[in-house]
Enzyme design. Structure first.
Site, mmCIF file in Angstrom:
data_model
loop_
_atom_site.group_PDB
_atom_site.id
_atom_site.type_symbol
_atom_site.label_atom_id
_atom_site.label_comp_id
_atom_site.label_asym_id
_atom_site.label_seq_id
_atom_site.Cartn_x
_atom_site.Cartn_y
_atom_site.Cartn_z
ATOM 1 N N LYS A 155 -62.217 77.899 8.037
ATOM 2 C CA LYS A 155 -61.038 77.494 8.807
ATOM 3 C C LYS A 155 -59.856 77.253 7.868
ATOM 4 C CE LYS A 155 -62.717 72.709 8.612
ATOM 5 N NZ LYS A 155 -63.497 71.686 9.317
ATOM 6 N N ARG A 195 -65.658 62.857 18.072
ATOM 7 C CA ARG A 195 -64.560 63.819 17.932
ATOM 8 C C ARG A 195 -64.748 64.969 18.918
ATOM 9 N NH1 ARG A 195 -62.986 66.906 12.315
ATOM 10 N NH2 ARG A 195 -64.936 67.983 12.781
ATOM 11 N N TYR A 217 -34.427 62.520 -8.376
ATOM 12 C CA TYR A 217 -33.819 61.927 -7.182
ATOM 13 C C TYR A 217 -34.052 60.418 -7.147
ATOM 14 C CZ TYR A 217 -32.920 66.393 -4.813
ATOM 15 O OH TYR A 217 -32.448 67.630 -4.455
ATOM 16 N N MET A 238 -38.530 69.201 -3.974
ATOM 17 C CA MET A 238 -39.071 70.262 -3.119
ATOM 18 C C MET A 238 -39.663 71.419 -3.929
ATOM 19 S SD MET A 238 -37.148 72.630 -0.265
ATOM 20 C CE MET A 238 -36.521 71.269 0.689
#
Ligand code: PLP
Length: 388
Positions: A46, A145, A267, A315
């Site tokens: 998956k 689940r 940043y 980023m």
């Protein structure tokens, strides 16, 4: 133009170099299969095989003998169906969504039936087609689940005709705490599974994910269902990782500089240099799956030297403090290691406050990917190669 550039040159300027060792993947598969010689071993592919490429990963495992593949979504199954031999069975863990009966049946995709509604849907479709249809049946043994509840199992036990037309490939359940060998839930879930399986006397049982395989023979049953261990992740938090690493991530330096004491890095200026500091910006960031939570916590490595992340992860780039290396060691185009022999998936996941699964499945699309075929030796640039 000369297209015969080396892989080292090819890595330069790219976001980075993601190397996926298909030989190690195959070896991990064979290792897991050998732990349960009387069982079969499936593969969970998956989320694009945990980010590594579902097509190539599945084909490699098929070549190693794997015949059962699990994905989460119907679209993953349909895409894989077009690539894999008809001998491979493909199962959709998330179940049969209303409206998917036709595509599942037509494309030989096998749903995992998680509720009485899904069983009724699939049985009705089998009736409509006038032929039995295969399915796996999932039982919730305590994870809460997916899968049939105890009440639903009771309904099935007193109404076996509800399963008419359904060819049960196996019954399955999923362990919630398999990576914690001492967790009491493991034995409790196994015992619920055994009782539930009595209602399906002819069906094989599929129970263990990676962690479950390492809980011992009792947990193996007929079909193993590993994911993370195939990809080199640790199956258990309590023991050393016995799997071979499959993934390596090397990132290119895009600029270096030396700054004086008192400089604010990145940043928000969240890192202040204590003295003159050499810095390197490397070409990957949170858009490439290196979480922002690595800011001022994580590191990259070069030749056994830890290079701490200075300031926030951006980023597309990360700034490293490279002062521990002799001046001039790293220049533009040098590769530092983010995942590999010096820093495992688990190491970086720990620094990021997450798990190896999340790091793997988040690995960005911008890396230049190299697949090493089984038997091929890794000829790619390594961090022990200098690039001057
Ligand atoms: C993801 C998943 C697996 C694989 O688990 P790993 O811990 O990666 O081995 C197995 N079964 C189910 C139902 C899953 O959702």
């Amino acid at each position: 133009m000369d297209m015969q550039i080396s892989r080292q040159q090819a890595a330069g300027g790219a976001s980075g170099h993601l190397t996926i060792d298909l030989g190690a993947l195959r070896d991990n598969y064979l290792t897991l299969a050998a732990m349960a010689p009387t069982a079969q071993t499936a593969a969970v592919v998956k989320a694009d095989a945990y980010g590594l490429g579902a097509d190539i990963v599945s084909q490699t495992l098929f070549d190693a003998g794997c015949r059962n593949f699990f994905v989460a979504h119907i679209d993953e199954a349909l895409a894989l169906r077009l690539r894999l031999s008809a001998e491979a069975r493909i199962f959709v863990l998330n179940g049969l969504q209303p409206g998917n009966e036709t595509s599942c049946a037509a494309m030989a995709v096998t749903p995992v039936l998680n509720s009485l509604e899904q069983i009724a849907q699939w049985a009705a479709h089998a009736k409509k087609l006038g032929k039995p249809l295969p399915a796996a049946v999932q039982i919730d043994t305590g994870m809460c689940r997916l899968g049939l509840s105890p009440e639903e199992l009771g309904v099935l036990a007193s109404g076996p005709q509800l399963l008419e037309g359904i060819d049960i490939a196996f019954v399955m359940s999923h362990l919630a705490c398999a990576d914690e060998p001492d967790h009491l839930s493991n034995a409790a879930q196994l015992s619920v599974m055994r009782k539930a399986a009595v209602a399906f006397p002819d069906a094989p049982v599929c129970f263990s994910n990676s962690g479950g395989i390492f809980l011992g023979n009792d947990y193996h049953n007929h079909l193993l269902r590993p994911g993370i261990a195939l990809y080199g992740g640790a199956p258990s938090i309590a023991r050393p990782n016995p799997m071979k690493p499959v993934v390596r991530l090397d990132l290119a330096v895009v600029q270096t500089r030396t700054v004086p004491a008192g400089s604010l890095v990145g940043y928000g200026g969240s890192f202040e240099t204590a003295g003159p500091t050499r810095l390197a910006a490397i070409a990957a960031g949170y858009a490439d799956g290196l979480p922002r939570s690595l800011s001022n916590r994580g590191a990259a490595w070069y030749n056994g030297v830890r290079l701490p992340i200075a300031g926030r992860v951006s980023m597309d780039s990360i700034i490293l403090d490279i002062s521990a290396l002799p001046e001039g060691t790293l220049t533009q185009g040098s590769l530092v290691q983010m995942i590999g022999s010096e820093q495992t998936l688990e190491d970086i996941a720990d620094d990021a406050g997450t798990i190896a699964y999340e790091i793997l499945t988040g690995l960005g699309r911008r890396y230049r990917r190299t697949y090493i075929q089984p038997g091929e030796t890794p000829a790619v640039a390594s961090t022990s190669v200098s690039h001057k």
